[in-house]
Design a protein around this motif. Structure first.
Motif, PDB file in Angstrom:
ATOM      1  N   ARG A 206      48.266  41.381  37.845  1.00  0.00           N
ATOM      2  CA  ARG A 206      47.992  42.192  36.415  1.00  0.00           C
ATOM      3  C   ARG A 206      48.933  42.495  35.909  1.00  0.00           C
ATOM      4  O   ARG A 206      48.453  43.629  34.755  1.00  0.00           O
ATOM      5  CB  ARG A 206      46.509  42.286  36.178  1.00  0.00           C
ATOM      6  N   ILE A 207      50.038  41.400  35.644  1.00  0.00           N
ATOM      7  CA  ILE A 207      51.621  42.338  35.040  1.00  0.00           C
ATOM      8  C   ILE A 207      51.246  42.460  33.171  1.00  0.00           C
ATOM      9  O   ILE A 207      50.722  41.312  33.349  1.00  0.00           O
ATOM     10  CB  ILE A 207      52.576  42.307  35.624  1.00  0.00           C
ATOM     11  N   PRO A 208      51.816  43.403  32.632  1.00  0.00           N
ATOM     12  CA  PRO A 208      51.074  43.433  31.221  1.00  0.00           C
ATOM     13  C   PRO A 208      50.874  42.124  30.790  1.00  0.00           C
ATOM     14  O   PRO A 208      51.258  41.630  29.570  1.00  0.00           O
ATOM     15  CB  PRO A 208      51.640  44.391  30.691  1.00  0.00           C
ATOM     16  N   TYR A 209      52.877  41.846  30.700  1.00  0.00           N
ATOM     17  CA  TYR A 209      53.464  40.242  30.392  1.00  0.00           C
ATOM     18  C   TYR A 209      52.771  39.357  30.200  1.00  0.00           C
ATOM     19  O   TYR A 209      52.269  38.155  29.653  1.00  0.00           O
ATOM     20  CB  TYR A 209      55.020  40.452  30.806  1.00  0.00           C
ATOM     21  N   ILE A 210      51.357  39.506  31.163  1.00  0.00           N
ATOM     22  CA  ILE A 210      50.364  38.077  31.230  1.00  0.00           C
ATOM     23  C   ILE A 210      49.339  37.854  30.873  1.00  0.00           C
ATOM     24  O   ILE A 210      48.826  37.161  30.198  1.00  0.00           O
ATOM     25  CB  ILE A 210      50.653  37.813  32.815  1.00  0.00           C
ATOM     26  N   SER A 216      42.047  43.403  30.993  1.00  0.00           N
ATOM     27  CA  SER A 216      42.801  43.624  32.343  1.00  0.00           C
ATOM     28  C   SER A 216      42.005  44.946  32.987  1.00  0.00           C
ATOM     29  O   SER A 216      40.716  44.957  33.762  1.00  0.00           O
ATOM     30  CB  SER A 216      43.232  43.797  32.418  1.00  0.00           C
ATOM     31  N   SER A 217      41.772  45.718  32.266  1.00  0.00           N
ATOM     32  CA  SER A 217      41.304  47.391  32.296  1.00  0.00           C
ATOM     33  C   SER A 217      39.316  47.188  32.429  1.00  0.00           C
ATOM     34  O   SER A 217      39.067  47.885  33.390  1.00  0.00           O
ATOM     35  CB  SER A 217      41.943  48.534  31.893  1.00  0.00           C
ATOM     36  N   ARG A 218      38.614  46.350  31.168  1.00  0.00           N
ATOM     37  CA  ARG A 218      38.108  46.632  31.008  1.00  0.00           C
ATOM     38  C   ARG A 218      36.794  45.727  32.689  1.00  0.00           C
ATOM     39  O   ARG A 218      35.342  46.354  33.026  1.00  0.00           O
ATOM     40  CB  ARG A 218      37.078  45.833  30.164  1.00  0.00           C
ATOM     41  N   ARG A 219      37.447  44.661  32.555  1.00  0.00           N
ATOM     42  CA  ARG A 219      36.527  43.414  33.729  1.00  0.00           C
ATOM     43  C   ARG A 219      37.065  44.180  35.132  1.00  0.00           C
ATOM     44  O   ARG A 219      38.312  44.027  35.561  1.00  0.00           O
ATOM     45  CB  ARG A 219      37.105  41.961  32.912  1.00  0.00           C
ATOM     46  N   LEU A 220      36.455  44.218  36.081  1.00  0.00           N
ATOM     47  CA  LEU A 220      36.496  44.512  37.274  1.00  0.00           C
ATOM     48  C   LEU A 220      36.570  42.853  37.722  1.00  0.00           C
ATOM     49  O   LEU A 220      36.074  41.923  37.506  1.00  0.00           O
ATOM     50  CB  LEU A 220      35.299  45.322  38.198  1.00  0.00           C
ATOM     51  N   CYS A 221      37.176  42.855  38.927  1.00  0.00           N
ATOM     52  CA  CYS A 221      37.901  41.672  39.993  1.00  0.00           C
ATOM     53  C   CYS A 221      36.499  41.414  40.457  1.00  0.00           C
ATOM     54  O   CYS A 221      35.979  42.100  40.900  1.00  0.00           O
ATOM     55  CB  CYS A 221      39.099  42.315  40.354  1.00  0.00           C
ATOM     56  N   HIS A 222      36.008  39.991  40.506  1.00  0.00           N
ATOM     57  CA  HIS A 222      35.312  39.795  41.436  1.00  0.00           C
ATOM     58  C   HIS A 222      35.559  39.457  43.006  1.00  0.00           C
ATOM     59  O   HIS A 222      36.718  39.572  43.278  1.00  0.00           O
ATOM     60  CB  HIS A 222      34.513  38.502  40.979  1.00  0.00           C
ATOM     61  N   PRO A 223      34.688  40.179  43.785  1.00  0.00           N
ATOM     62  CA  PRO A 223      35.434  40.027  45.380  1.00  0.00           C
ATOM     63  C   PRO A 223      35.810  38.678  45.459  1.00  0.00           C
ATOM     64  O   PRO A 223      36.960  38.332  46.518  1.00  0.00           O
ATOM     65  CB  PRO A 223      34.137  39.956  45.809  1.00  0.00           C
ATOM     66  N   VAL A 224      35.563  38.080  44.536  1.00  0.00           N
ATOM     67  CA  VAL A 224      36.411  35.993  45.021  1.00  0.00           C
ATOM     68  C   VAL A 224      37.505  35.955  44.998  1.00  0.00           C
ATOM     69  O   VAL A 224      38.266  35.269  45.661  1.00  0.00           O
ATOM     70  CB  VAL A 224      35.193  34.826  44.675  1.00  0.00           C
ATOM     71  N   VAL A 225      38.351  36.987  43.662  1.00  0.00           N
ATOM     72  CA  VAL A 225      39.217  36.858  43.595  1.00  0.00           C
ATOM     73  C   VAL A 225      40.336  37.337  44.193  1.00  0.00           C
ATOM     74  O   VAL A 225      40.989  37.007  44.860  1.00  0.00           O
ATOM     75  CB  VAL A 225      39.221  38.327  42.272  1.00  0.00           C
ATOM     76  N   TYR A 276      44.578  31.430  36.334  1.00  0.00           N
ATOM     77  CA  TYR A 276      42.742  30.586  35.711  1.00  0.00           C
ATOM     78  C   TYR A 276      42.102  32.233  37.195  1.00  0.00           C
ATOM     79  O   TYR A 276      41.604  32.668  35.970  1.00  0.00           O
ATOM     80  CB  TYR A 276      42.540  29.437  36.375  1.00  0.00           C
ATOM     81  N   ILE A 277      42.419  31.866  38.791  1.00  0.00           N
ATOM     82  CA  ILE A 277      42.094  32.160  39.082  1.00  0.00           C
ATOM     83  C   ILE A 277      41.786  34.191  39.055  1.00  0.00           C
ATOM     84  O   ILE A 277      40.735  34.921  39.343  1.00  0.00           O
ATOM     85  CB  ILE A 277      41.901  32.414  40.821  1.00  0.00           C
ATOM     86  N   ASN A 278      43.067  34.670  38.969  1.00  0.00           N
ATOM     87  CA  ASN A 278      42.866  35.864  38.380  1.00  0.00           C
ATOM     88  C   ASN A 278      42.852  36.261  37.517  1.00  0.00           C
ATOM     89  O   ASN A 278      43.432  37.802  36.497  1.00  0.00           O
ATOM     90  CB  ASN A 278      44.641  36.540  38.855  1.00  0.00           C
ATOM     91  N   HIS A 279      42.896  35.612  36.383  1.00  0.00           N
ATOM     92  CA  HIS A 279      42.463  35.852  34.601  1.00  0.00           C
ATOM     93  C   HIS A 279      41.148  36.773  34.777  1.00  0.00           C
ATOM     94  O   HIS A 279      40.073  37.075  35.589  1.00  0.00           O
ATOM     95  CB  HIS A 279      41.850  34.701  34.394  1.00  0.00           C
ATOM     96  N   PRO A 280      40.956  38.087  33.897  1.00  0.00           N
ATOM     97  CA  PRO A 280      40.104  38.191  33.816  1.00  0.00           C
ATOM     98  C   PRO A 280      38.877  38.568  32.919  1.00  0.00           C
ATOM     99  O   PRO A 280      37.567  38.702  33.060  1.00  0.00           O
ATOM    100  CB  PRO A 280      40.376  39.695  32.465  1.00  0.00           C
ATOM    101  N   ARG A 281      38.643  37.033  32.567  1.00  0.00           N
ATOM    102  CA  ARG A 281      37.679  36.177  32.374  1.00  0.00           C
ATOM    103  C   ARG A 281      37.350  35.194  33.213  1.00  0.00           C
ATOM    104  O   ARG A 281      36.471  34.498  33.085  1.00  0.00           O
ATOM    105  CB  ARG A 281      37.732  35.517  30.774  1.00  0.00           C
ATOM    106  N   TYR A 282      37.738  35.201  34.519  1.00  0.00           N
ATOM    107  CA  TYR A 282      37.183  34.204  35.382  1.00  0.00           C
ATOM    108  C   TYR A 282      35.751  34.234  35.846  1.00  0.00           C
ATOM    109  O   TYR A 282      35.482  35.354  36.387  1.00  0.00           O
ATOM    110  CB  TYR A 282      37.706  34.408  36.611  1.00  0.00           C
ATOM    111  N   THR A 283      35.167  33.252  36.013  1.00  0.00           N
ATOM    112  CA  THR A 283      33.735  33.201  36.235  1.00  0.00           C
ATOM    113  C   THR A 283      33.552  32.678  37.990  1.00  0.00           C
ATOM    114  O   THR A 283      34.289  31.848  38.200  1.00  0.00           O
ATOM    115  CB  THR A 283      33.087  32.279  35.219  1.00  0.00           C
ATOM    116  N   PRO A 284      32.587  33.143  38.608  1.00  0.00           N
ATOM    117  CA  PRO A 284      32.618  33.679  39.724  1.00  0.00           C
ATOM    118  C   PRO A 284      32.207  31.924  40.697  1.00  0.00           C
ATOM    119  O   PRO A 284      31.169  31.610  39.145  1.00  0.00           O
ATOM    120  CB  PRO A 284      31.592  34.232  40.557  1.00  0.00           C
TER     121      PRO A 284
END
Length: 427
Positions: A206-210, A216-225, A276-284
């Motif tokens: 999740r580099i800042p240019y993407i 990104s800092s607010r949302r934690l990554c789901h284990p599936v990510v 899509y998979i690494n997006h902060p709004r990705y739904t499991p």
């Protein structure tokens, strides 16, 4: 009277004396000649004896090797342009044992702008390209052979530098563009598979240019990510290791156009999938951890099966001088050979279907669909080749998907009379 008698007696005695003298001289001559012949015979016998002893001591006589005057047939190769049918050059003094690669080398000397890997030679316009290991004698119908030339375009090596005569390794130290150019030209498969591996990791970090840093800092990554990143890296690391140590590439070069197309396909889809998979709004996934766990286990099984199938294909069984169809061994992953002729494609599609179910994203599904179509076409071509070479091994086997093609084939021919054994073999 007495005088006459005495004179006659003297004459008779003289005649008898002359006769006796002549007879004695003849006897002497005969004796001398007989002695001479005996001595000559003795000398001849001695000489023959000495000669025979000399020959025996010298050993068996070696026959002089006859000089063989072998007539070597030379061919004259006329090379025409496949599009215009214009004569480009004539390659002469080509022997019977010369190969197509030798003809390409001589063609390169006559026309230096086309190096051997860029040259495609055909017996007929639109026909298949002749392989480099074919001999001229096997394709020649007369002493004059006509071949059609096609420019295959800029070529690059699969695992080594291009043979265009330029060593591009030092370009890495000049500038970024040159290093990128060297990466493209130096190693085809490594460029195709290294790109997706690095691109996915950039999106995973999740580099800042993407992405937006606050989101990104607010949302934690789901284990599936994290699990998806792990599976994606395993897939392409396996590709890279098998390219270096397992796979055997049939042709030494490929066109630069194919390289750019493959890189654009893999790199582009990887960017879309990773975004899509690494997006902060990705739904499991909808079914939660159970769906993720089952899909991940199936993904790892398919990856292991793909690896073991590639190892078997790299080291096929042989009977005499003829290669046999790859047969399963004690490894359970190789038992897929009982059902399909291209189990490596079956496991590959199984991996991507599992990855699609695990991540439940549209880009992965589209990528899986396109890969399935492409691999089904490859499997169909290989299946036809296997049918020609190993017909006895291909009974009740499909190309890539087990059972499906046999059922469709059986339904399409149900009720048709006079079905032979060859008709039952699915193609």
């Amino acid at each position: 009277m007495c005088l006459l008698l005495t004179r006659q007696l003297l004459l008779v005695v003289c005649r008898m004396f002359k006769r006796h003298k002549s007879l004695a001289s003849e006897r002497r001559r005969e004796l001398i000649s007989s002695r001479a012949t005996r001595s000559i015979l003795k000398d001849d016998l001695r000489n023959f004896h000495f000669l025979s002893q000399f020959i025996i001591s010298a050993g068996p006589l070696k026959s002089t090797s006859a000089v063989k005057h072998s007539k070597t047939t030379h061919f004259e190769i006329e090379i025409l342009d496949a599009q215009t049918k214009k004569q480009i050059c004539i390659v002469d003094k080509v022997t019977q044992k010369s190969t197509i690669h030798d003809v390409k080398q001589k063609f390169h000397k006559a026309c230096p702008q086309w190096y051997p890997s860029r040259v495609g030679l055909q017996l007929e316009r639109g026909g298949p390209f002749l392989k480099d290991n074919l001999t001229i004698q096997s394709v020649a119908a007369s002493s004059i052979v006509t071949l059609y030339f096609t420019d295959l375009g800029q070529q690059v090596s699969w695992t080594t530098y291009s043979d265009s005569g330029i060593h591009l390794g030092y370009c890495m130290y000049i500038n970024t563009y040159a290093s990128f150019y060297w990466l493209l030209r130096s190693q085809v498969f490594l460029a195709e598979y290294t790109g997706p591996l690095l691109i996915y990791l950039l999106f995973y970090l999740r580099i800042p240019y993407i992405y937006n840093m606050k989101e990104s800092s607010r949302r934690l990554c789901h284990p599936v990510v994290h699990l998806a990143c792990f599976c994606h890296c395993i897939h392409y690391i396996r590709y890279l290791l098998e390219t270096l140590f397992v796979h055997k590439v049939s042709s030494g070069h490929t066109s630069l156009k194919n390289l750019l197309t493959s890189c654009a396909f893999y790199w582009g889809f990887t960017s879309w999938i990773a975004y899509y998979i690494n997006h902060p709004r990705y739904t499991p996934p909808s079914f939660g951890y159970r769906q993720v766990a089952v899909s991940a286990i199936n993904f790892l099984i398919c990856e292991a099966g793909n690896h073991f199938i590639n190892v078997v294909l790299a080291h096929p069984n042989h009977t005499g001088n003829n290669a046999c169809f790859p047969s399963p061994n004690y490894n359970p992953f190789t038992w897929m050979f009982f059902l399909v002729s291209c189990p490596n494609y079956t496991y590959e599609i199984g991996s991507w279907i599992s990855f699609t179910i695990m991540t439940q994203t549209l880009p992965v599904g589209i990528f899986t669909l396109l890969m399935s179509i492409q691999m089904s076409l490859w499997a169909k071509k290989k299946h036809k080749i296997y049918l020609k070479k190993f017909n006895s091994y291909m009974h009740r086997k499909s190309a890539m998907i087990p059972f499906i093609l046999q059922i469709l084939y059986h339904l399409s021919h149900q009720g048709s009379p006079n079905i032979t054994h060859e008709d039952k073999v699915c193609c």
